[in-house]
Design an enzyme around this catalytic site. Structure first.
Site, PDB file in Angstrom:
ATOM      1  N   LYS A 185     -13.850  -3.700   2.731  1.00 20.38           N
ATOM      2  CA  LYS A 185     -14.726  -2.577   2.405  1.00 20.38           C
ATOM      3  C   LYS A 185     -16.202  -2.859   2.693  1.00 20.38           C
ATOM      4  O   LYS A 185     -16.967  -1.937   2.975  1.00 20.38           O
ATOM      5  CB  LYS A 185     -14.547  -2.183   0.940  1.00 20.38           C
ATOM      6  CG  LYS A 185     -13.175  -1.594   0.628  1.00 20.38           C
ATOM      7  CD  LYS A 185     -13.078  -1.129  -0.811  1.00 20.38           C
ATOM      8  CE  LYS A 185     -11.719  -0.521  -1.106  1.00 20.38           C
ATOM      9  NZ  LYS A 185     -11.614  -0.003  -2.492  1.00 20.38           N
ATOM     10  N   ASN A 198     -14.435   2.697   2.225  1.00 17.13           N
ATOM     11  CA  ASN A 198     -12.973   2.697   2.227  1.00 17.13           C
ATOM     12  C   ASN A 198     -12.401   3.710   3.207  1.00 17.13           C
ATOM     13  O   ASN A 198     -11.184   3.829   3.321  1.00 17.13           O
ATOM     14  CB  ASN A 198     -12.426   2.958   0.818  1.00 17.13           C
ATOM     15  CG  ASN A 198     -12.478   4.425   0.427  1.00 17.13           C
ATOM     16  OD1 ASN A 198     -13.378   5.166   0.845  1.00 17.13           O
ATOM     17  ND2 ASN A 198     -11.528   4.855  -0.381  1.00 17.13           N
ATOM     18  N   TYR A 217      -1.688   1.131 -10.680  1.00 14.82           N
ATOM     19  CA  TYR A 217      -0.562   2.069 -10.581  1.00 14.82           C
ATOM     20  C   TYR A 217       0.767   1.334 -10.464  1.00 14.82           C
ATOM     21  O   TYR A 217       1.826   1.968 -10.538  1.00 14.82           O
ATOM     22  CB  TYR A 217      -0.741   3.043  -9.416  1.00 14.82           C
ATOM     23  CG  TYR A 217      -0.799   2.417  -8.041  1.00 14.82           C
ATOM     24  CD1 TYR A 217       0.364   2.108  -7.335  1.00 14.82           C
ATOM     25  CD2 TYR A 217      -2.023   2.171  -7.430  1.00 14.82           C
ATOM     26  CE1 TYR A 217       0.304   1.548  -6.076  1.00 14.82           C
ATOM     27  CE2 TYR A 217      -2.087   1.620  -6.159  1.00 14.82           C
ATOM     28  CZ  TYR A 217      -0.923   1.304  -5.491  1.00 14.82           C
ATOM     29  OH  TYR A 217      -0.986   0.750  -4.244  1.00 14.82           O
ATOM     30  N   GLY A 268      -3.963   4.850 -12.156  1.00 16.59           N
ATOM     31  CA  GLY A 268      -4.381   4.451 -10.830  1.00 16.59           C
ATOM     32  C   GLY A 268      -3.795   5.332  -9.747  1.00 16.59           C
ATOM     33  O   GLY A 268      -4.410   5.521  -8.693  1.00 16.59           O
ATOM     34  N   ARG A 274     -16.487 -11.738 -18.184  1.00 12.54           N
ATOM     35  CA  ARG A 274     -16.123 -13.100 -18.571  1.00 12.54           C
ATOM     36  C   ARG A 274     -17.220 -14.134 -18.358  1.00 12.54           C
ATOM     37  O   ARG A 274     -17.106 -15.263 -18.839  1.00 12.54           O
ATOM     38  CB  ARG A 274     -14.872 -13.544 -17.807  1.00 12.54           C
ATOM     39  CG  ARG A 274     -13.626 -12.755 -18.164  1.00 12.54           C
ATOM     40  CD  ARG A 274     -12.391 -13.378 -17.519  1.00 12.54           C
ATOM     41  NE  ARG A 274     -11.182 -12.616 -17.823  1.00 12.54           N
ATOM     42  CZ  ARG A 274     -10.468 -12.747 -18.924  1.00 12.54           C
ATOM     43  NH1 ARG A 274     -10.854 -13.610 -19.850  1.00 12.54           N
ATOM     44  NH2 ARG A 274      -9.381 -12.025 -19.113  1.00 12.54           N
ATOM     45  N   GLY A 279     -14.026  -5.359 -17.037  1.00 11.15           N
ATOM     46  CA  GLY A 279     -14.052  -6.032 -15.748  1.00 11.15           C
ATOM     47  C   GLY A 279     -15.363  -5.841 -15.026  1.00 11.15           C
ATOM     48  O   GLY A 279     -16.185  -4.990 -15.392  1.00 11.15           O
ATOM     49  N   ASP A 284     -13.458   6.540  -3.051  1.00 12.19           N
ATOM     50  CA  ASP A 284     -13.051   6.056  -4.376  1.00 12.19           C
ATOM     51  C   ASP A 284     -13.904   6.688  -5.475  1.00 12.19           C
ATOM     52  O   ASP A 284     -13.387   7.054  -6.538  1.00 12.19           O
ATOM     53  CB  ASP A 284     -13.195   4.528  -4.460  1.00 12.19           C
ATOM     54  CG  ASP A 284     -12.110   3.798  -3.698  1.00 12.19           C
ATOM     55  OD1 ASP A 284     -11.001   4.356  -3.561  1.00 12.19           O
ATOM     56  OD2 ASP A 284     -12.366   2.671  -3.237  1.00 12.19           O
ATOM     57  N   SER A 331       0.810  -1.219   0.000  1.00 15.31           N
ATOM     58  CA  SER A 331       0.000   0.000   0.000  1.00 15.31           C
ATOM     59  C   SER A 331       0.844   1.270   0.000  1.00 15.31           C
ATOM     60  O   SER A 331       1.799   1.409   0.781  1.00 15.31           O
ATOM     61  CB  SER A 331      -0.924   0.011   1.221  1.00 15.31           C
ATOM     62  OG  SER A 331      -1.652   1.224   1.273  1.00 15.31           O
ATOM     63  N   LEU A 332       0.468   2.214  -0.861  1.00 17.54           N
ATOM     64  CA  LEU A 332       1.105   3.534  -0.902  1.00 17.54           C
ATOM     65  C   LEU A 332       0.436   4.523   0.049  1.00 17.54           C
ATOM     66  O   LEU A 332       0.912   5.648   0.189  1.00 17.54           O
ATOM     67  CB  LEU A 332       1.029   4.107  -2.319  1.00 17.54           C
ATOM     68  CG  LEU A 332       2.089   3.717  -3.342  1.00 17.54           C
ATOM     69  CD1 LEU A 332       1.847   4.462  -4.644  1.00 17.54           C
ATOM     70  CD2 LEU A 332       3.491   3.986  -2.832  1.00 17.54           C
TER      71      LEU A 332
END
Length: 279
Positions: free
Chosen positions: A72, A93, A221, A242, A157, A132, A109, A21-22
């Site tokens: 979350k 979040n 990211y 990201g 998918r 996605g 987010d 995590s950043l």
């Protein structure tokens, strides 16, 4: 009573895995920029089973928490209230601890996505595509409910995933049509493409980028750029990364947890870029 810069306050990001995590880098940069010398921000690896116990051990020095997967949704029963934004996608979040002890959940987010798009000049689009159908895709749909005036096509998918996206569309009042992942190259011609898939998933689509692409929002990211983002940029298309999302949602978290605004966006971005450069 307002919080003083020298008051010892704590915040942290929780999730599993969490070592990548950043968030600590971004939040610590914000504290430095705001002169909050008494503040600290940590990371803790916590799963759903351990989350209630973690909350029970928190003292009055805690100002807030950032949450990533898989927490979350699991955190919601532990909170006193959640924002309309978080309720719209059943995902929190951000948790802010009030002076009265109440725990309030929010989702930064979604407005973070909108802010990142606006920073790149995207105020409104007539249609969009999502690659996605996971948890991030529902947040992307919620963001698109604010910027997209027409149809959103989600490339997925499986039929169960397709039905989930259609249900989210109905819930968020977004016109959603689903299509098979085998046809995902068609998505790249949309005015706005949001890629919400894990690393490597869209690599095969890079060869299908049109000669004049519009805007790609790739929520990854690291690694960066993705093959899709690199080809998109090479062809002159606009790319939102990201890291753009991560910084904008962190700005909102810092402002809620500290009560100080505006948070230092550019200082936070620079800190994130520097951290990624040495990984």
């Amino acid at each position: 009573m307002p919080v003083r810069a020298t008051d010892a306050r704590r915040a942290a990001v929780l999730g599993k895995p969490i070592a990548h995590s950043l968030s600590p880098v971004l939040h610590e940069a914000a504290y430095a920029g705001l002169g909050l010398t008494g503040w600290s921000y940590d990371r803790f690896e916590v799963d759903e089973a351990a989350l209630p116990g973690f909350f029970e051990r928190l003292g009055p020095e805690w100002a807030g928490l950032s949450l990533t997967m898989p927490l979350k949704r699991a955190v919601i029963p532990l909170l006193d209230e959640i924002s309309e934004t978080a309720a719209a996608v059943d995902a929190v979040n951000t948790v802010v601890f009030g002076a009265d002890g109440r725990k309030r959940g929010d989702n930064t987010d979604i407005p973070g996505m909108v802010a990142a798009l606006r920073e790149h000049g995207i105020e409104q689009v007539e249609s969009a595509a999502i690659l996605g159908a996971g948890a991030t895709a529902s947040s992307a749909l919620a963001a698109l409910s604010r910027v997209c005036t027409g149809e959103v096509v989600a490339y997925v998918r499986s039929e169960p995933r397709a039905e989930e996206m259609r249900q989210w569309g109905r819930r968020l009042d977004v016109d959603v049509r689903t299509a098979d992942w085998a046809d995902a190259a068609e998505a790249l011609r949309a005015p706005l493409v949001i890629a919400t898939t894990p690393a490597g998933t869209t690599d095969a689509l890079a060869a299908a980028v049109p000669e004049r692409p519009a805007t790609l929002f790739d929520v990854l990211y690291e690694p960066w750029p993705t093959e899709l983002a690199a080809r998109w940029s090479m062809y002159g298309g606009a790319v939102v990364s990201g890291l753009d999302l991560l910084v904008h949602q962190a700005v909102l978290q810092v402002e809620q947890m500290t009560g100080r605004a505006p948070a230092p966006l550019e200082a936070m971005r620079r800190a994130g870029e520097q951290a990624l450069a040495v990984r």
